[in-house]
Scaffold this active site. Structure first.
Site, mmCIF file in Angstrom:
data_model
loop_
_atom_site.group_PDB
_atom_site.id
_atom_site.type_symbol
_atom_site.label_atom_id
_atom_site.label_comp_id
_atom_site.label_asym_id
_atom_site.label_seq_id
_atom_site.Cartn_x
_atom_site.Cartn_y
_atom_site.Cartn_z
ATOM 1 N N THR A 69 22.189 -14.435 -6.329
ATOM 2 C CA THR A 69 23.653 -14.313 -6.442
ATOM 3 C C THR A 69 24.306 -13.753 -5.184
ATOM 4 O OG1 THR A 69 23.516 -12.055 -7.257
ATOM 5 C CG2 THR A 69 23.399 -13.808 -8.912
ATOM 6 N N ARG B 55 20.739 -7.156 -1.553
ATOM 7 C CA ARG B 55 21.420 -8.311 -2.134
ATOM 8 C C ARG B 55 20.467 -9.055 -3.049
ATOM 9 N NH1 ARG B 55 24.703 -12.118 1.843
ATOM 10 N NH2 ARG B 55 22.608 -12.825 2.343
ATOM 11 N N ASP C 271 14.969 -6.994 8.076
ATOM 12 C CA ASP C 271 13.620 -7.473 8.388
ATOM 13 C C ASP C 271 13.327 -7.404 9.884
ATOM 14 O OD1 ASP C 271 12.811 -7.943 5.800
ATOM 15 O OD2 ASP C 271 13.467 -10.043 5.797
ATOM 16 N N ASP D 67 17.977 -11.959 9.257
ATOM 17 C CA ASP D 67 17.963 -10.789 8.371
ATOM 18 C C ASP D 67 17.778 -9.526 9.205
ATOM 19 O OD1 ASP D 67 16.954 -8.659 6.627
ATOM 20 O OD2 ASP D 67 17.001 -10.208 5.086
HETATM 21 O O1 LIG Z 1 27.921 -8.632 3.046
HETATM 22 P P1 LIG Z 1 26.788 -8.892 2.130
HETATM 23 O O2 LIG Z 1 26.770 -10.304 1.602
HETATM 24 O O3 LIG Z 1 26.666 -7.880 1.046
HETATM 25 O O4 LIG Z 1 25.456 -8.854 3.026
HETATM 26 C C1 LIG Z 1 25.184 -7.857 3.916
HETATM 27 C C2 LIG Z 1 24.064 -6.980 3.436
HETATM 28 O O5 LIG Z 1 22.825 -7.725 3.455
HETATM 29 C C3 LIG Z 1 21.876 -7.022 4.237
HETATM 30 O O6 LIG Z 1 21.108 -6.166 3.473
HETATM 31 P P2 LIG Z 1 19.915 -6.713 2.548
HETATM 32 O O7 LIG Z 1 20.408 -7.009 1.185
HETATM 33 O O8 LIG Z 1 19.227 -7.838 3.251
HETATM 34 O O9 LIG Z 1 18.975 -5.482 2.408
HETATM 35 P P3 LIG Z 1 18.093 -4.757 3.547
HETATM 36 O O10 LIG Z 1 19.047 -4.086 4.472
HETATM 37 O O11 LIG Z 1 17.266 -3.816 2.758
HETATM 38 O O12 LIG Z 1 17.278 -5.815 4.245
HETATM 39 C C4 LIG Z 1 22.733 -6.253 5.221
HETATM 40 O O13 LIG Z 1 22.075 -5.185 5.822
HETATM 41 C C5 LIG Z 1 23.904 -5.826 4.379
HETATM 42 O O14 LIG Z 1 23.651 -4.643 3.660
HETATM 43 O O1 LIG Z 2 23.152 -12.983 7.810
HETATM 44 C C1 LIG Z 2 22.840 -12.000 7.112
HETATM 45 C C2 LIG Z 2 23.379 -11.789 5.838
HETATM 46 C C3 LIG Z 2 23.017 -10.684 5.135
HETATM 47 N N1 LIG Z 2 22.124 -9.832 5.669
HETATM 48 C C4 LIG Z 2 21.581 -10.029 6.908
HETATM 49 O O2 LIG Z 2 20.779 -9.215 7.363
HETATM 50 N N2 LIG Z 2 21.951 -11.106 7.580
#
Ligand SMILES: O=P(O)(O)OC[C@H]1O[C@H](OP(=O)(O)OP(=O)(O)O)[C@H](O)[C@@H]1O
Ligand SMILES: O=c1cc[nH]c(=O)[nH]1
Ligand SMILES: [Mg+2]
Length: 209
Positions: free
Chosen positions: A107, A103, A202, A199
């Site tokens: 945005t 993400r 993470d 997160d």
């Molecule tokens: O419904 P959304 O608003 O799209 O958010 C959810 C997304 O955000 C997180 O990924 P992130 O972008 O943090 O990447 P990561 O898994 O690499 O940490 C999560 O694992 C989803 O993929």
């Molecule tokens: O709450 C949230 C939203 C997006 N991605 C995450 O891992 N946690």
């Protein structure tokens, strides 16, 4: 509206509490994602088609059943990787097709960085794996990609979904089934799920800054 199944089970409630707890270590967090993914996997595959076969036991022929569909696991990187191993335990012959997305921090829109889906030969059933459905943007993008690939049966497996994102995905994809352990009420100003668990990527990979 897309079909929503929210798991109602004491083990789901128990492990969800562990996952949400800010004191849970990354190792325990990973183990807990694994347990919940296994439970989600059992529910989400309850109606997979099978075909009759006969196996020979040491004593006699035994009428039996084998899965009759090609199943694809589609983890959204990174956090979706935490759900692959338990689903693979349940469906050892499943194919795994990774979609890389993160993400944009300003945005909250998904940015795609990895996609090696082949042009032809879509799987029969695609299980989209991501522990978090927040705004729904990442799941939306993954589902659109699977529709373009030609997957006829798409199912989303998430541990926690936020109500606004869930509404959006369900309204847009009435034929997609969604399986979750919990639906949380809201998103904060950074589009994080509240109460959520922070997160997920993470916490799985121990990369909290
Ligand atoms: O419904 P959304 O608003 O799209 O958010 C959810 C997304 O955000 C997180 O990924 P992130 O972008 O943090 O990447 P990561 O898994 O690499 O940490 C999560 O694992 C989803 O993929
Ligand atoms: O709450 C949230 C939203 C997006 N991605 C995450 O891992 N946690
Ligand atoms: Mg992600």
């Amino acid at each position: 509206m897309g079909r929503l199944s929210q798991l109602s089970h004491p083990l789901v409630a128990h492990h969800l509490a562990t996952m949400r707890d800010e004191k849970t270590s990354p190792a325990e967090f990973r183990a807990t994602v694994n347990r919940l993914a296994m439970l989600l996997g059992v529910y989400a595959t309850a109606d997979l088609p099978t075909e009759p076969i006969t196996v020979k036991t040491p004593l006699a022929d035994c009428p039996s059943q084998k899965l009759s569909v090609r199943v694809g696991l589609v983890p959204i990187l990174r956090a979706g990787l935490g759900l692959v191993e338990p689903l693979h335990q349940l469906i050892p012959d499943a194919e795994v097709w990774h979609l890389g997305m993160y993400r944009n921090e300003e945005t909250a829109e998904p940015v795609s960085y990895y996609d090696k889906l082949p042009k032809r030969g879509a799987v029969d059933v695609g299980l989209v794996l991501d522990p978090m459905l927040a705004t729904g943007g990442s799941i939306r993008s993954a589902v659109e990609r699977l529709i373009r690939w030609g997957v006829p049966d798409i199912r989303v497996l998430s541990v926690i979904a936020a109500q606004p994102g869930l509404d959006r995905v369900q309204a847009e994809f009435p034929n997609v089934s969604i399986f979750v352990c919990a639906v949380d009420p809201s998103l904060n100003e950074r589009q994080f799920i509240v109460p959520g668990l922070g997160d997920a990527g993470d916490r799985i990979f121990n990369t909290l800054e």
